[in-house]
Design a protein around this motif. Structure first.
Motif, PDB file in Angstrom:
ATOM      1  N   LEU A 118      -3.615  -9.441  -5.388  1.00 12.40           N
ATOM      2  CA  LEU A 118      -3.466  -9.422  -3.606  1.00 12.40           C
ATOM      3  C   LEU A 118      -4.433  -7.634  -3.599  1.00 12.40           C
ATOM      4  O   LEU A 118      -4.092  -6.678  -4.504  1.00 12.40           O
TER       5      LEU A 118
ATOM      6  N   ARG B  77       2.833 -14.646   2.882  1.00  9.45           N
ATOM      7  CA  ARG B  77       3.133 -13.426   2.404  1.00  9.45           C
ATOM      8  C   ARG B  77       2.860 -14.178   0.488  1.00  9.45           C
ATOM      9  O   ARG B  77       3.796 -15.182   0.120  1.00  9.45           O
TER      10      ARG B  77
ATOM     11  N   ALA C 281       1.661 -12.462  -5.159  1.00  9.60           N
ATOM     12  CA  ALA C 281       1.335 -10.438  -5.082  1.00  9.60           C
ATOM     13  C   ALA C 281       0.691 -10.232  -5.591  1.00  9.60           C
ATOM     14  O   ALA C 281       0.295  -8.761  -5.196  1.00  9.60           O
TER      15      ALA C 281
ATOM     16  N   LEU D 115       4.163  -5.925   2.101  1.00  8.63           N
ATOM     17  CA  LEU D 115       3.775  -6.955   1.459  1.00  8.63           C
ATOM     18  C   LEU D 115       3.000  -8.030   2.610  1.00  8.63           C
ATOM     19  O   LEU D 115       1.901  -7.896   2.196  1.00  8.63           O
TER      20      LEU D 115
ATOM     21  N   ASP E 290       2.464   1.145   3.063  1.00  6.39           N
ATOM     22  CA  ASP E 290       3.416   1.406   2.185  1.00  6.39           C
ATOM     23  C   ASP E 290       4.802   2.334   2.526  1.00  6.39           C
ATOM     24  O   ASP E 290       5.973   2.972   2.133  1.00  6.39           O
TER      25      ASP E 290
ATOM     26  N   THR F 124      -6.513  -4.876  -1.868  1.00  9.02           N
ATOM     27  CA  THR F 124      -6.191  -4.315  -1.034  1.00  9.02           C
ATOM     28  C   THR F 124      -7.833  -3.353  -1.108  1.00  9.02           C
ATOM     29  O   THR F 124      -7.124  -1.841   0.143  1.00  9.02           O
TER      30      THR F 124
ATOM     31  N   PRO G 281      10.258  -3.743   0.209  1.00  7.81           N
ATOM     32  CA  PRO G 281       8.641  -4.321   0.070  1.00  7.81           C
ATOM     33  C   PRO G 281       8.168  -5.168   0.200  1.00  7.81           C
ATOM     34  O   PRO G 281       6.622  -5.530   0.277  1.00  7.81           O
TER      35      PRO G 281
ATOM     36  N   ALA H 199      -0.800  -8.426   3.584  1.00  7.78           N
ATOM     37  CA  ALA H 199      -1.917  -9.589   3.189  1.00  7.78           C
ATOM     38  C   ALA H 199      -2.408 -10.240   4.543  1.00  7.78           C
ATOM     39  O   ALA H 199      -3.865 -10.364   4.445  1.00  7.78           O
TER      40      ALA H 199
END
Length: 248
Positions: free
Chosen positions: A36, A27, A33, A59, A50, A38, A55, A63
């Motif tokens: 990342l 992670r 972070a 995440l 989401d 997406t 959270p 990932a």
């Protein structure tokens, strides 16, 4: 070409008989972070990421799925956003909710994630992988009741940290196997023996324990004989950023 491209050579994305590729994804933390990317996920994947209450779990999910798309994109020479997932027929009822696959199918893969760590397996034959955070002792007590009688006997022989580690090995082998055959936990967890005696494992499958870290256990199940090569690689965190990972 970025450093990520130089570190991961084209030969590392070749699917051949007797080869098992295993990719560990951690992670993203701190600045990574926020980096990342997406954008290649589809709406369903973004919604799922989401929807996690924690959270950190969302995440990790994001990932893991970014990594999966980019890895499969490299293996199939497909832009990550164009990788199309389907479901194979369920071995129990024939419905379209069996093992996940890519279309058109040119390889087999499996994905698992748990508590900050994800694992992707890629092979030319059906494969299942599982990674789990090592449980607390009280969890072993409760979940141990769901093991095969032979596995419970092996668990009863040890105490403390070794008992937790042994449970982790058994459970990840079990989930990897159930993913590999496409049933998941709809098949009773007490039915198959995945303990220390490989001679008693389900016929036609090979179980591989995967080294990861001190807090997790991981395993893969591969249909057929033991792979000639089983390589574990850690995916660089910056490989999940906005760099064009499919560029030549």
């Amino acid at each position: 070409m970025t450093e990520a491209h130089r570190a991961l050579r084209p030969a590392e994305f070749t699917v051949t008989e007797g080869r098992l590729d295993l990719w560990l994804i951690r992670r993203p933390e701190g600045p990574d972070a926020g980096g990342l990317d997406t954008s290649e996920l589809d709406p369903v994947e973004r919604h799922r990421a989401d929807s996690f209450i924690r959270p950190a779990d969302g995440l990790l999910y994001a990932a893991a799925h970014v990594a999966l798309r980019r890895l499969l994109g490299r293996y199939t020479d497909t832009p990550p956003q164009d990788v199309r997932f389907v479901r194979e027929p369920c071995p129990g009822c024939g419905g379209a909710h069996g093992r996940p696959a890519v279309a058109p199918r040119s390889l087999h893969f499996s994905l698992s994630h748990s508590a900050g760590l994800a694992l992707v397996g890629v092979a030319a034959v059906p494969v299942g992988v599982d990674v789990e955070k090592l449980p607390r002792q009280e969890t072993v007590e409760v979940c141990g009741r769901a093991l095969h009688p032979g596995e419970r006997d092996e668990l009863a022989d040890v105490q403390g940290a070794e008992r937790t580690a042994r449970f982790g090995r058994i459970w990840t082998r079990k989930e990897a196997f159930l993913k590999g055959i496409g049933t998941g936990l709809s098949r009773p967890s007490t039915e198959d023996y995945l303990g220390a005696d490989a001679r008693r494992h389900p016929q036609g499958w090979t179980l591989v324990d995967i080294p990861c870290d001190a807090t997790h256990s991981a395993a893969a199940a591969v249909k057929g004989p033991a792979p000639a090569t089983a390589t574990v690689r850690s995916l660089p965190e910056h490989w999940l950023g906005a760099a064009p990972v499919l560029a030549s």
